[in-house]
Scaffold this motif. Structure first.
Motif, PDB file in Angstrom:
ATOM      1  N   GLY A   5      -2.085   0.531 -38.966  1.00 50.02           N
ATOM      2  CA  GLY A   5      -1.216   0.743 -37.824  1.00 50.02           C
ATOM      3  C   GLY A   5      -1.918   1.035 -36.517  1.00 50.02           C
ATOM      4  N   GLU A   6      -3.252   1.038 -36.517  1.00 43.44           N
ATOM      5  CA  GLU A   6      -3.990   1.310 -35.293  1.00 43.44           C
ATOM      6  C   GLU A   6      -4.215   0.019 -34.529  1.00 43.44           C
ATOM      7  OE1 GLU A   6      -6.698   2.427 -37.941  1.00 43.44           O
ATOM      8  OE2 GLU A   6      -6.347   4.570 -37.923  1.00 43.44           O
ATOM      9  N   GLN A   7      -4.267   0.123 -33.213  1.00 43.53           N
ATOM     10  CA  GLN A   7      -4.550  -1.044 -32.393  1.00 43.53           C
ATOM     11  C   GLN A   7      -6.042  -1.340 -32.473  1.00 43.53           C
ATOM     12  OE1 GLN A   7      -3.639  -0.652 -28.248  1.00 43.53           O
ATOM     13  NE2 GLN A   7      -4.075  -2.780 -27.813  1.00 43.53           N
ATOM     14  N   SER A   8      -6.394  -2.587 -32.816  1.00 45.97           N
ATOM     15  CA  SER A   8      -7.791  -2.985 -32.914  1.00 45.97           C
ATOM     16  C   SER A   8      -7.954  -4.356 -32.279  1.00 45.97           C
ATOM     17  CB  SER A   8      -8.228  -3.033 -34.375  1.00 45.97           C
ATOM     18  OG  SER A   8      -7.509  -4.023 -35.069  1.00 45.97           O
ATOM     19  N   PHE A   9      -9.180  -4.678 -31.874  1.00 44.30           N
ATOM     20  CA  PHE A   9      -9.460  -6.008 -31.360  1.00 44.30           C
ATOM     21  C   PHE A   9     -10.955  -6.255 -31.343  1.00 44.30           C
ATOM     22  CE2 PHE A   9      -9.262  -3.302 -27.629  1.00 44.30           C
ATOM     23  CZ  PHE A   9     -10.305  -3.733 -26.829  1.00 44.30           C
ATOM     24  N   THR A  10     -11.320  -7.478 -31.054  1.00 43.38           N
ATOM     25  CA  THR A  10     -12.722  -7.887 -31.002  1.00 43.38           C
ATOM     26  C   THR A  10     -13.038  -8.418 -29.617  1.00 43.38           C
ATOM     27  OG1 THR A  10     -12.704  -8.472 -33.341  1.00 43.38           O
ATOM     28  CG2 THR A  10     -14.445  -9.446 -32.003  1.00 43.38           C
ATOM     29  N   ILE A  11     -14.192  -8.001 -29.101  1.00 51.78           N
ATOM     30  CA  ILE A  11     -14.657  -8.549 -27.832  1.00 51.78           C
ATOM     31  C   ILE A  11     -16.001  -9.233 -28.072  1.00 51.78           C
ATOM     32  CG2 ILE A  11     -13.475  -6.864 -26.386  1.00 51.78           C
ATOM     33  CD1 ILE A  11     -16.149  -5.437 -26.038  1.00 51.78           C
ATOM     34  N   THR A  12     -16.281 -10.233 -27.273  1.00 55.33           N
ATOM     35  CA  THR A  12     -17.578 -10.894 -27.303  1.00 55.33           C
ATOM     36  C   THR A  12     -18.258 -10.621 -25.975  1.00 55.33           C
ATOM     37  OG1 THR A  12     -16.717 -12.624 -28.754  1.00 55.33           O
ATOM     38  CG2 THR A  12     -18.779 -13.095 -27.601  1.00 55.33           C
ATOM     39  N   LEU A  13     -19.421 -10.000 -26.045  1.00 49.99           N
ATOM     40  CA  LEU A  13     -20.155  -9.672 -24.828  1.00 49.99           C
ATOM     41  C   LEU A  13     -20.588 -10.959 -24.137  1.00 49.99           C
ATOM     42  CD1 LEU A  13     -22.361  -6.771 -26.230  1.00 49.99           C
ATOM     43  CD2 LEU A  13     -20.192  -6.598 -24.998  1.00 49.99           C
ATOM     44  N   PRO A  14     -20.447 -11.029 -22.812  1.00 48.36           N
ATOM     45  CA  PRO A  14     -20.748 -12.276 -22.094  1.00 48.36           C
ATOM     46  C   PRO A  14     -22.244 -12.554 -21.959  1.00 48.36           C
ATOM     47  CG  PRO A  14     -20.112 -10.566 -20.548  1.00 48.36           C
ATOM     48  CD  PRO A  14     -19.909 -10.006 -21.934  1.00 48.36           C
ATOM     49  N   THR A  15     -23.066 -11.559 -22.257  1.00 48.99           N
ATOM     50  CA  THR A  15     -24.518 -11.714 -22.142  1.00 48.99           C
ATOM     51  C   THR A  15     -25.175 -10.780 -23.145  1.00 48.99           C
ATOM     52  OG1 THR A  15     -26.332 -11.763 -20.547  1.00 48.99           O
ATOM     53  CG2 THR A  15     -24.724  -9.994 -20.297  1.00 48.99           C
ATOM     54  N   ASN A  16     -26.483 -10.746 -23.175  1.00 52.14           N
ATOM     55  CA  ASN A  16     -27.144  -9.907 -24.178  1.00 52.14           C
ATOM     56  C   ASN A  16     -27.024  -8.421 -23.827  1.00 52.14           C
ATOM     57  OD1 ASN A  16     -29.505  -8.913 -22.736  1.00 52.14           O
ATOM     58  ND2 ASN A  16     -30.283 -10.993 -22.821  1.00 52.14           N
ATOM     59  N   LYS A  17     -27.263  -7.589 -24.830  1.00 53.65           N
ATOM     60  CA  LYS A  17     -27.071  -6.144 -24.676  1.00 53.65           C
ATOM     61  C   LYS A  17     -28.031  -5.538 -23.663  1.00 53.65           C
ATOM     62  CE  LYS A  17     -25.574  -6.031 -29.395  1.00 53.65           C
ATOM     63  NZ  LYS A  17     -26.157  -5.928 -30.703  1.00 53.65           N
ATOM     64  N   GLY A  18     -29.223  -6.101 -23.516  1.00 59.18           N
ATOM     65  CA  GLY A  18     -30.190  -5.589 -22.548  1.00 59.18           C
ATOM     66  C   GLY A  18     -29.678  -5.698 -21.123  1.00 59.18           C
ATOM     67  N   ILE A  19     -29.067  -6.818 -20.795  1.00 60.08           N
ATOM     68  CA  ILE A  19     -28.508  -7.012 -19.454  1.00 60.08           C
ATOM     69  C   ILE A  19     -27.315  -6.085 -19.237  1.00 60.08           C
ATOM     70  CG2 ILE A  19     -27.309  -8.667 -17.965  1.00 60.08           C
ATOM     71  CD1 ILE A  19     -29.199 -10.819 -19.126  1.00 60.08           C
ATOM     72  N   ILE A  20     -26.479  -5.941 -20.248  1.00 62.50           N
ATOM     73  CA  ILE A  20     -25.329  -5.041 -20.126  1.00 62.50           C
ATOM     74  C   ILE A  20     -25.802  -3.608 -19.935  1.00 62.50           C
ATOM     75  CG2 ILE A  20     -23.357  -4.062 -21.376  1.00 62.50           C
ATOM     76  CD1 ILE A  20     -22.947  -6.936 -22.479  1.00 62.50           C
ATOM     77  N   ALA A  21     -26.806  -3.193 -20.702  1.00 59.13           N
ATOM     78  CA  ALA A  21     -27.359  -1.846 -20.546  1.00 59.13           C
ATOM     79  C   ALA A  21     -27.855  -1.643 -19.118  1.00 59.13           C
ATOM     80  CB  ALA A  21     -28.489  -1.620 -21.549  1.00 59.13           C
TER      81      ALA A  21
END
Length: 64
Positions: A5-21
């Motif tokens: 019953g919990e709201q869940s979803f999936t996201i795909t990061l648009p670039t690598n984790k290093g750039i996001i960091a």
């Protein structure tokens, strides 16, 4: 909404984790530690650039 019953979803990061960091003004290591902690708590599942958020409300209220 997942089976419990919990709201869940999936996201795909648009670039690598290093750039996001970098854009979050974090080191790549710190960002990885945050993702690891959230994974250990069962709040997310990380599969490469895909992040499955299991319970949106629990993630919102979690205090790092």
């Amino acid at each position: 909404v997942n089976d419990s019953g919990e709201q869940s979803f999936t996201i795909t990061l648009p670039t690598n984790k290093g750039i996001i960091a970098s854009r979050l003004n974090l080191t790549q290591e710190h960002f990885s530690r945050i993702l690891h902690e959230l994974s250990e708590k069962g709040l997310i599942v990380v599969e490469g650039r895909r992040i499955h958020i299991r319970d949106v409300d629990a993630l919102r209220t979690y205090d790092l």
